[in-house]
Design a protein around this motif. Sequence first.
Motif, mmCIF file in Angstrom:
data_model
loop_
_atom_site.group_PDB
_atom_site.id
_atom_site.type_symbol
_atom_site.label_atom_id
_atom_site.label_comp_id
_atom_site.label_asym_id
_atom_site.label_seq_id
_atom_site.Cartn_x
_atom_site.Cartn_y
_atom_site.Cartn_z
ATOM 1 N N SER A 77 39.116 30.630 38.480
ATOM 2 C CA SER A 77 38.908 31.131 37.038
ATOM 3 C C SER A 77 39.310 32.542 36.616
ATOM 4 O O SER A 77 38.474 33.417 36.251
ATOM 5 C CB SER A 77 37.198 30.873 36.996
ATOM 6 O OG SER A 77 36.875 31.310 35.520
ATOM 7 N N PRO A 78 40.397 32.693 36.946
ATOM 8 C CA PRO A 78 40.855 34.381 36.661
ATOM 9 C C PRO A 78 40.942 34.557 35.382
ATOM 10 O O PRO A 78 40.796 33.709 34.309
ATOM 11 C CB PRO A 78 42.332 34.211 37.261
ATOM 12 C CG PRO A 78 42.760 32.808 37.141
ATOM 13 C CD PRO A 78 41.387 32.041 37.441
ATOM 14 N N GLU A 79 40.656 35.790 34.851
ATOM 15 C CA GLU A 79 40.655 36.418 33.617
ATOM 16 C C GLU A 79 42.128 36.347 33.257
ATOM 17 O O GLU A 79 42.492 36.113 31.717
ATOM 18 C CB GLU A 79 40.085 37.745 33.555
ATOM 19 C CG GLU A 79 38.576 37.896 33.987
ATOM 20 C CD GLU A 79 38.139 39.304 34.303
ATOM 21 O OE1 GLU A 79 37.523 39.731 33.369
ATOM 22 O OE2 GLU A 79 38.314 39.718 35.441
ATOM 23 N N THR A 104 38.783 39.875 38.389
ATOM 24 C CA THR A 104 39.137 38.550 38.624
ATOM 25 C C THR A 104 40.688 38.171 38.144
ATOM 26 O O THR A 104 40.486 37.915 36.828
ATOM 27 C CB THR A 104 38.207 37.498 38.583
ATOM 28 O OG1 THR A 104 36.882 37.950 39.288
ATOM 29 C CG2 THR A 104 38.568 36.140 39.461
#
Lengths: 284, 284
Positions: free
Chosen positions: B225-227, B125
Amino acid sequence: MSVYGGIETGGSKWECAIGTGPDDLRATETIPTTTPEETINRAIAFFDREGPVVAIGIGSFGPVDQKLTSATWGHITSTPKPGWAYTDIGQEVRRRLAVPVAFDTDVNAAALGEHRWGAAQGLDTFCYITVGTGIGGGGIAGGKLLHGLVHPEFGHMRIPHDRRRDSFDGICPYHGDCWEGLASGRAIEARWGRAAVDLEGDEAVWALEAHYLALGLVSVICVLSPERILLGGGVMNQAGLLSRTNGEVSRLMNGYLDHATDITAPELGSWSGVLGAIALAETA
Amino acid sequence: MSVYGGIETGGSKWECAIGTGPDDLRATETIPTTTPEETINRAIAFFDREGPVVAIGIGSFGPVDQKLTSATWGHITSTPKPGWAYTDIGQEVRRRLAVPVAFDTDVNAAALGEHRWGAAQGLDTFCYITVGTGIGGGGIAGGKLLHGLVHPEFGHMRIPHDRRRDSFDGICPYHGDCWEGLASGRAIEARWGRAAVDLEGDEAVWALEAHYLALGLVSVICVLSPERILLGGGVMNQAGLLSRTNGEVSRLMNGYLDHATDITAPELGSWSGVLGAIALAETA
């Protein structure tokens, strides 16, 4: 058919249920949220008494740790709710009831419930947003629940805040006038001095609320391009607010995209969360 | 190993390439974007001359129609770019070159390129955002490219705009002061009267730019909520802007989440898009 358990842990109450779906809830209980120990004990007692179940799903207020590989999987993490920061729920329930447990946010659970039995059936990419005491959002993208580094926290987006129209500073302890800080039920009550439910029909209140809700929804639409957005939570019970919010979103988008995201109410009402927790249990 | 073709269609130029990856580009050509007919003809001529390829991937400026089931799949849709609204690219290339074609946004293609060979390898993600003439964003959530009702349009989120600090109205023809309207390269040039590249070292310019970029990034973080977030595009070439933007994001998040999304530069530089188009071709 396997019988599952679901728990929706909220800041003011927990909903527990046992069953297979909306037409087959065999036992339910509402437990007031007090201390972690007392609240968890009452939930365990419910399942001891009404079970057995083959697995339990938990949809929790957050932020939470839902990463399966994490040592603190199943914990509520940095919540400002007094006494509840860094509380283990998932591992405790799994240990004491000796059943598999699936754990996610309350809003992802609600999204899953609506996907399975409600207003999001058959959709690949949609959001479930609750506008209640706070604002939270979850959903499914490309057929999978939204997870990433942690999980979505829709309520903490920043939105435009015209202080000439609204001088209220916002109520978020972290960000002041973020989306939740300006548009949640607590924000409405703090700004106007009365609870949302007691402000029915007050034009200024609901025009401003629809405007703020729409500003946040525009960001959700621009990031995720959801096919549908389900807007739940107590604040959305205000008559006319959903349609007014839709109008504001259209006005703000101003015809930029040829297609408009459908913004509508959840079908499972206040049951989205605990039914979603039951759907989540199937993945445990 | 199969040899693929990639096209990145941009508002000012198209990049065409043939190869199997960054270490094996067998032919490339940059074509200025003029009329649709002339530009497409030149791209077709490139593949006629340098091919054959087993499939072609196209990453296009948008909005686009990338829905496989749509009659207008492969078209640019409601772009404000003169002469280009509702232009068929994907079907035309497929018909004239008689090869399978995969079609997506330029930023989803760039995300795929970075996922395959660059700074997003192994991530489930993440987002790719370009800050250039405009602002666009794409990415992968749960392992799948971000698609929904249409596709992401990060640039059109609304962000807070303090007119006491910045009285500029914004340059978006649809929304005025949306993210792109305030923080794109065109916005910088219109506000300060000089191109971004000629404003190097001007404290007021880059403090404001980092602030606006961070406000949009906070919304992306709260929704997905991207890594990791990869920030590309010409504006990001400004020395210090990436680190300043990171600082602003931290300040705005104010410790709300225990984990911070990594915000960094793409590794493939200006090649993310056309290499991503080659990666996209493999899915055709």
